[in-house]
Design a protein around this motif. Structure first.
Motif, PDB file in Angstrom:
ATOM      1  N   TRP A   3       0.849  -1.190   0.000  1.00 39.88           N
ATOM      2  CA  TRP A   3       0.000   0.000   0.000  1.00 39.88           C
ATOM      3  C   TRP A   3       0.876   1.228   0.000  1.00 39.88           C
ATOM      4  CZ3 TRP A   3      -0.923   4.460   2.548  1.00 39.88           C
ATOM      5  CH2 TRP A   3      -2.149   5.078   2.304  1.00 39.88           C
ATOM      6  N   GLN A  27      -3.438  -3.197  -3.117  1.00 40.31           N
ATOM      7  CA  GLN A  27      -4.298  -3.563  -1.998  1.00 40.31           C
ATOM      8  C   GLN A  27      -5.561  -4.307  -2.419  1.00 40.31           C
ATOM      9  OE1 GLN A  27      -6.249  -0.499   0.227  1.00 40.31           O
ATOM     10  NE2 GLN A  27      -6.301   0.881  -1.510  1.00 40.31           N
ATOM     11  N   HIS A  82      -9.988  -2.945   0.968  1.00 44.37           N
ATOM     12  CA  HIS A  82      -9.626  -2.777   2.369  1.00 44.37           C
ATOM     13  C   HIS A  82     -10.898  -2.708   3.205  1.00 44.37           C
ATOM     14  CE1 HIS A  82     -10.216   1.459   1.181  1.00 44.37           C
ATOM     15  NE2 HIS A  82     -10.588   1.627   2.428  1.00 44.37           N
ATOM     16  N   VAL A 133      -4.746   4.904   8.009  1.00 47.30           N
ATOM     17  CA  VAL A 133      -4.580   3.597   7.361  1.00 47.30           C
ATOM     18  C   VAL A 133      -3.534   2.770   8.101  1.00 47.30           C
ATOM     19  CG1 VAL A 133      -4.133   2.405   5.183  1.00 47.30           C
ATOM     20  CG2 VAL A 133      -5.093   4.726   5.154  1.00 47.30           C
ATOM     21  N   ALA A 158      -1.990  -1.610   8.546  1.00 48.54           N
ATOM     22  CA  ALA A 158      -1.948  -2.968   7.993  1.00 48.54           C
ATOM     23  C   ALA A 158      -2.233  -3.930   9.133  1.00 48.54           C
ATOM     24  CB  ALA A 158      -0.576  -3.262   7.397  1.00 48.54           C
ATOM     25  N   HIS A 166      -2.897  -6.810   5.211  1.00 44.83           N
ATOM     26  CA  HIS A 166      -4.052  -6.198   4.546  1.00 44.83           C
ATOM     27  C   HIS A 166      -4.280  -4.787   5.095  1.00 44.83           C
ATOM     28  CE1 HIS A 166      -5.035 -10.570   4.636  1.00 44.83           C
ATOM     29  NE2 HIS A 166      -5.203 -10.341   3.341  1.00 44.83           N
ATOM     30  N   PRO A 167      -4.506  -3.811   4.225  1.00 45.31           N
ATOM     31  CA  PRO A 167      -4.808  -2.472   4.728  1.00 45.31           C
ATOM     32  C   PRO A 167      -6.214  -2.400   5.332  1.00 45.31           C
ATOM     33  CG  PRO A 167      -4.452  -2.449   2.342  1.00 45.31           C
ATOM     34  CD  PRO A 167      -4.391  -3.854   2.784  1.00 45.31           C
ATOM     35  N   PHE A 168      -6.349  -1.597   6.376  1.00 47.99           N
ATOM     36  CA  PHE A 168      -7.662  -1.265   6.930  1.00 47.99           C
ATOM     37  C   PHE A 168      -7.584   0.152   7.472  1.00 47.99           C
ATOM     38  CE2 PHE A 168      -5.512  -2.881  10.692  1.00 47.99           C
ATOM     39  CZ  PHE A 168      -5.985  -2.093  11.735  1.00 47.99           C
ATOM     40  N   CYS A 169      -8.746   0.776   7.634  1.00 53.38           N
ATOM     41  CA  CYS A 169      -8.797   2.163   8.096  1.00 53.38           C
ATOM     42  C   CYS A 169      -9.599   2.275   9.378  1.00 53.38           C
ATOM     43  CB  CYS A 169      -9.460   3.067   7.046  1.00 53.38           C
ATOM     44  SG  CYS A 169      -8.551   3.161   5.493  1.00 53.38           S
TER      45      CYS A 169
END
Length: 131
Positions: free
Chosen positions: A63, A71, A74, A114, A116, A121-124
């Motif tokens: 990312w 990505q 997400h 943001v 990982a 895996h990216p997440f917010c």
């Protein structure tokens, strides 16, 4: 509106260790992981079902890269209406093994940060003002 073709059942994440990643998301969003060999289901309270499957040779997304191993998608989490809520959530996800990817808001226009997850895996964490 037209009748939908099907109902959304799960969002599935590939990973090297489904049990560990399901436990991470259970600590973030709630629920109890239900393992089944190389597959784990997490029924998130008041949310979608997340599933995790073992992927041999898994390579985490990079990312923000569009040229390779991007990505693809997400997950966004509502951390609350204030930046103090987001700060508190950030402390907790970092303690659970998340790592920061983009915490910078130079223009004051972003309402998210943001990270990982432990598998990359990216997440917010999003600041959501509730009505």
């Amino acid at each position: 509106m037209e009748q939908p073709v099907a109902r959304l059942r799960s969002v599935v994440l590939d990973c090297p260790d489904p049990g560990a990643l399901a436990e991470f998301y259970a600590r973030v969003a709630g629920g109890t992981p239900e393992p089944d060999d190389d597959w784990v289901v997490l029924n998130v309270p008041d949310g979608p079902r997340l599933s995790f499957q073992r992927a041999t040779g898994y390579a985490p997304p990079e990312w923000p890269r569009a040229d390779r191993n991007s990505q693809q998608f997400h997950v966004d989490f509502d951390a609350g209406p204030t930046w103090e809520d987001v700060d508190a959530a950030q402390e907790k996800v970092l303690a659970l093994g998340a790592r920061p990817l983009d915490l910078d808001d130079q223009n004051g226009k972003k309402d998210f940060r943001v990270y990982a997850d432990p598998a990359g895996h990216p997440f917010c964490l999003c600041r959501i003002e509730h009505p």
